[in-house]
Design an enzyme around this catalytic site. Structure first.
Site, PDB file in Angstrom:
ATOM      1  N   THR A   1      51.552  28.951  36.194  1.00 51.62           N
ATOM      2  CA  THR A   1      52.936  29.538  36.021  1.00 51.62           C
ATOM      3  C   THR A   1      53.963  28.323  35.413  1.00 51.62           C
ATOM      4  O   THR A   1      53.681  27.308  35.691  1.00 51.62           O
ATOM      5  CB  THR A   1      53.411  29.842  37.568  1.00 51.62           C
ATOM      6  OG1 THR A   1      52.703  30.757  38.148  1.00 51.62           O
ATOM      7  CG2 THR A   1      54.737  30.377  37.649  1.00 51.62           C
TER       8      THR A   1
ATOM      9  N   GLY B   1      51.957  32.025  45.412  1.00 46.48           N
ATOM     10  CA  GLY B   1      53.111  33.175  45.720  1.00 46.48           C
ATOM     11  C   GLY B   1      53.342  33.834  46.776  1.00 46.48           C
ATOM     12  O   GLY B   1      54.354  34.219  47.170  1.00 46.48           O
TER      13      GLY B   1
ATOM     14  N   ARG C   1      48.218  43.257  41.785  1.00 47.97           N
ATOM     15  CA  ARG C   1      48.643  42.333  42.605  1.00 47.97           C
ATOM     16  C   ARG C   1      50.045  41.453  42.069  1.00 47.97           C
ATOM     17  O   ARG C   1      49.898  41.291  40.902  1.00 47.97           O
ATOM     18  CB  ARG C   1      47.597  41.435  42.968  1.00 47.97           C
ATOM     19  CG  ARG C   1      48.167  39.947  43.906  1.00 47.97           C
ATOM     20  CD  ARG C   1      48.616  38.928  43.077  1.00 47.97           C
ATOM     21  NE  ARG C   1      48.974  37.651  43.774  1.00 47.97           N
ATOM     22  CZ  ARG C   1      49.539  36.661  43.292  1.00 47.97           C
ATOM     23  NH1 ARG C   1      49.830  36.516  42.005  1.00 47.97           N
ATOM     24  NH2 ARG C   1      50.050  35.608  44.196  1.00 47.97           N
ATOM     25  N   VAL C   2      51.008  41.389  42.623  1.00 51.35           N
ATOM     26  CA  VAL C   2      52.255  40.845  42.185  1.00 51.35           C
ATOM     27  C   VAL C   2      52.440  39.524  43.167  1.00 51.35           C
ATOM     28  O   VAL C   2      52.747  39.633  44.334  1.00 51.35           O
ATOM     29  CB  VAL C   2      53.268  41.853  42.165  1.00 51.35           C
ATOM     30  CG1 VAL C   2      54.653  41.073  41.795  1.00 51.35           C
ATOM     31  CG2 VAL C   2      53.246  42.662  40.964  1.00 51.35           C
ATOM     32  N   GLY C   3      52.943  38.449  42.527  1.00 53.39           N
ATOM     33  CA  GLY C   3      53.180  37.251  43.170  1.00 53.39           C
ATOM     34  C   GLY C   3      54.497  37.318  43.338  1.00 53.39           C
ATOM     35  O   GLY C   3      55.349  38.047  43.100  1.00 53.39           O
ATOM     36  N   ASP C   4      54.908  35.831  43.392  1.00 51.93           N
ATOM     37  CA  ASP C   4      56.446  35.601  43.631  1.00 51.93           C
ATOM     38  C   ASP C   4      57.108  35.515  42.543  1.00 51.93           C
ATOM     39  O   ASP C   4      58.305  35.763  42.280  1.00 51.93           O
ATOM     40  CB  ASP C   4      56.658  34.122  44.222  1.00 51.93           C
ATOM     41  CG  ASP C   4      55.925  33.011  43.457  1.00 51.93           C
ATOM     42  OD1 ASP C   4      54.881  33.244  42.905  1.00 51.93           O
ATOM     43  OD2 ASP C   4      56.436  32.066  43.584  1.00 51.93           O
TER      44      ASP C   4
ATOM     45  N   THR D   1      56.292  27.232  41.637  1.00 54.04           N
ATOM     46  CA  THR D   1      54.950  27.549  41.352  1.00 54.04           C
ATOM     47  C   THR D   1      54.027  27.484  42.306  1.00 54.04           C
ATOM     48  O   THR D   1      54.495  26.675  43.400  1.00 54.04           O
ATOM     49  CB  THR D   1      54.685  26.625  39.998  1.00 54.04           C
ATOM     50  OG1 THR D   1      54.633  25.279  40.469  1.00 54.04           O
ATOM     51  CG2 THR D   1      55.379  26.782  38.994  1.00 54.04           C
TER      52      THR D   1
END
Ligand code: GLY
Length: 365
Positions: A216, A270, A244-247, A267
């Site tokens: 990231t 997440g 899937r979605v991270g931060d 980074t």
């Protein structure tokens, strides 16, 4: 006649100061005692952002706004096929499809934009910028984000490079010995080109679970007027469950910017950042007077505190993953910290762009 759009334009400009002036005294207490004066412009980013911080500071010097500067900075990494954690060449999801996430905030206008699980566009930060500039929303996802990007003239492209595809094929073959996928060794043939990236393990990339690299780029800037912006962009967790979605695309998690205080981003894992509203927490710590480095450390302590699952802890009860925070404040102070030692971040200040060691909570064994 005044339209809703006119209202948005007005409030993005002169209206902000007027609105703050109208706050009752008790609400103004949230604004820290930071004196407005000329500050030395500074830009910080994750370790893979050395080129990004240089470019961002250069862009500022050439008259770009803080948000344009950081976006042009991270565009370098989004376009780089050799960075397998961001943009073009990013490692794909478990179906072999590259899905990108990005969010950003522009301090002076209090603007925010984000996209998640976006397929087919190298520079998701530019699409996030368009969400901020041309919509009344802050986050577009999946197919809707893709249609929006097309409507704004962004070019649809295949983002999977040959090297990322080979690494995905290898990962798929190693998932189980009860399916029909063979690794090159099993099939008697060696592709010979598959290799974990050399930077894995030296602090530029972190692992989500001891095997899957997780990169990231986050980039945060303050200019000589004390105006701030932040951006984060990523291909997210490699081989993730589709969707899937991270931060990174979550405002307040993957990055946060308050023009009265500072900007911060993250980074690493997440899920841990989302659960603790990570970047927002860093900015709130700075609002309470903490130096950016101390604010990052304090936000990391919260992650340690809420990491109670055995599968996420080592034998000493410490997180078995890493998270990194990066921050600048309105006075031009800056810092970065990680859960584990050995991480570095990029900084550009006074004409010098370099890597700095991140502060940390735990020494790697
Ligand atoms: N920090 C990037 C991610 O977890 O997707």
């Amino acid at each position: 006649m005044s339209t809703r759009r006119d209202f948005i334009r007005t409030s993005a400009g002169a209206g902000v100061g007027a609105a703050l002036g109208a706050l009752p005294k008790q609400l103004e207490a949230g604004v820290p005692n930071i004196i407005s004066r000329r500050v030395t412009p500074v830009c910080v980013a994750s370790g893979n952002g050395l080129g990004a911080v240089s470019r961002a500071i250069e862009e500022l010097a050439n008259g770009a706004s803080t948000i344009e500067a950081v976006v042009r900075g991270v565009n370098l990494v989004e376009e780089d096929p050799n960075d397998s954690s961001v943009g073009y060449g990013g490692l794909p999801n478990e179906h072999g499809v590259v899905q990108l996430d990005s969010s950003l905030m522009h301090g002076p206008t209090r603007g925010a934009g984000a996209v998640a699980a976006l397929e087919g566009f190298k520079r998701p930060s530019l699409v996030a910028l368009d969400v901020m500039r041309y919509t009344d929303h802050h986050l577009l996802v999946g197919e809707g984000a893709q249609r929006f990007a097309l409507s704004m003239g962004h070019q649809l492209e295949d983002l999977l490079t040959e090297s990322s595809r080979e690494r995905w094929i290898e990962w798929r073959a190693q998932l189980s010995d009860r399916d029909d996928y063979l690794s090159p060794e099993d099939s008697g043939e060696r592709i010979g080109r598959f290799q974990e990236p050399e930077e894995f393990g030296d602090g530029l990339l972190d692992s989500h679970d001891g095997y899957r690299p997780q990169g990231t780029i986050n980039c945060d800037i303050v200019d000589s007027d004390g105006d701030l912006s932040s951006v984060t962009t990523t291909s997210g967790l490699s081989y993730k469950i589709p969707g899937r979605v991270g931060d990174s695309p979550i405002i307040g998690a993957g990055q946060y910017c308050d023009n009265d205080v500072g900007a911060a981003g993250s980074t690493g894992r997440g899920e841990a950042v989302i659960k603790t509203c990570g970047s927002y927490t860093v900015v709130e710590m700075m609002r309470n007077g903490m130096h950016p480095t101390d604010a990052c450390i304090e936000a990391l302590r919260r992650i340690v505190h809420v990491t109670v699952e055995d599968r996420l802890r080592d034998e000493n009860g410490r997180p078995n993953f890493n998270v990194n925070y990066y921050a600048v404040n309105k006075n031009g102070d800056w810092g970065g910290a990680a859960i584990w030692s050995g991480a570095q971040f990029a900084v550009s200040v006074n004409g010098d762009s370099r890597h700095e060691d991140s502060a940390y909570l735990f020494e790697r064994g």
